[in-house]
Motif scaffolding. Structure first.
Motif, PDB file in Angstrom:
ATOM      1  N   MET A  40      59.055  50.605  61.144  1.00 28.26           N
ATOM      2  CA  MET A  40      58.644  49.648  60.112  1.00 28.26           C
ATOM      3  C   MET A  40      59.432  49.743  58.777  1.00 28.26           C
ATOM      4  O   MET A  40      59.392  48.790  58.336  1.00 28.26           O
ATOM      5  N   ARG A  41      59.990  50.728  58.611  1.00 27.95           N
ATOM      6  CA  ARG A  41      60.719  51.145  57.302  1.00 27.95           C
ATOM      7  C   ARG A  41      61.894  50.148  57.393  1.00 27.95           C
ATOM      8  O   ARG A  41      62.378  49.407  56.442  1.00 27.95           O
ATOM      9  N   ILE A  42      62.520  50.082  58.521  1.00 30.21           N
ATOM     10  CA  ILE A  42      63.527  48.949  58.697  1.00 30.21           C
ATOM     11  C   ILE A  42      63.227  47.774  58.554  1.00 30.21           C
ATOM     12  O   ILE A  42      64.066  47.101  58.011  1.00 30.21           O
ATOM     13  N   ILE A  43      62.258  47.362  58.775  1.00 29.61           N
ATOM     14  CA  ILE A  43      61.839  45.848  58.787  1.00 29.61           C
ATOM     15  C   ILE A  43      61.878  45.558  57.108  1.00 29.61           C
ATOM     16  O   ILE A  43      62.402  44.567  56.800  1.00 29.61           O
ATOM     17  N   PHE A  44      61.139  46.354  56.293  1.00 31.91           N
ATOM     18  CA  PHE A  44      61.370  46.136  54.953  1.00 31.91           C
ATOM     19  C   PHE A  44      62.808  45.972  54.493  1.00 31.91           C
ATOM     20  O   PHE A  44      63.177  45.106  53.720  1.00 31.91           O
ATOM     21  N   LEU A  45      63.766  46.946  55.102  1.00 27.38           N
ATOM     22  CA  LEU A  45      65.190  46.656  54.578  1.00 27.38           C
ATOM     23  C   LEU A  45      65.869  45.557  55.111  1.00 27.38           C
ATOM     24  O   LEU A  45      66.330  44.852  54.444  1.00 27.38           O
ATOM     25  N   LEU A  46      65.497  45.181  56.340  1.00 21.06           N
ATOM     26  CA  LEU A  46      66.006  43.672  56.916  1.00 21.06           C
ATOM     27  C   LEU A  46      65.509  42.558  56.139  1.00 21.06           C
ATOM     28  O   LEU A  46      66.298  41.757  55.752  1.00 21.06           O
TER      29      LEU A  46
END
Length: 164
Positions: A1-7
């Motif tokens: 989920m955290r990676i989605i914010f980075l993307l």
């Protein structure tokens, strides 16, 4: 989920960078509505970056997602208005608009004029990709960000207790 914010943050940075490239290299000047969209991309991107760094639990994630939805929908409204103006330019008044005068007087426009100064025509639809103009793409991207943030809002985070 955290990676989605980075993307999301990286996509926003890429879109704003490409807009700046179109302006400086191709001479496509941003209009007031373009500048409002740039501001929305900045707000979405910075919010997503903070969410990535903070890695919040459920309440914090909902706050970040709510802000991303808010900024994305604001950007979508502006992009939708500009997409409409590109298709119906006769509905647009020529000359310096109050929005342009307001934006160009903001400290951001004085501090970073290449990024935040509005000098273009809102009805210019010369740039196209797959038959869609910049405001069309911007509208779709803002709506996608809203949808993704809405899904993240509703999702449950995976924790070690859920895996047992």
């Amino acid at each position: 989920m955290r990676i989605i914010f980075l993307l999301i943050a990286l996509i926003c940075a890429g879109l704003v960078s490409y807009a700046l490239y179109l302006q400086l290299a191709d001479g496509l000047l941003p209009c007031p509505l373009c500048i409002f969209q740039r501001m929305a991309y900045w707000l979405v991107g910075i919010t997503a970056l903070f969410a990535f760094i903070h890695h919040p639990q459920r309440l914090g994630r909902r706050i970040y997602c709510g802000l991303i939805i808010l900024f994305s929908l604001a950007g979508a409204i502006v992009a939708g208005r500009q997409a409409w103006l590109v298709r119906f330019p006769e509905a647009f008044e020529c000359g310096i608009s109050p929005e342009e005068a307001f934006l160009n007087e903001l400290p951001l426009a004085r501090w970073w004029p290449d990024m935040f100064e509005a000098n273009g025509d809102c009805t210019d639809g010369t740039w196209q990709f797959l038959s869609l103009t910049i405001p069309d793409w911007s509208l779709l991207i803002f709506l996608a960000f809203s949808l993704i943030a809405g899904l993240l809002w509703r999702s449950r985070s995976i924790s070690s207790s859920n895996l047992k």
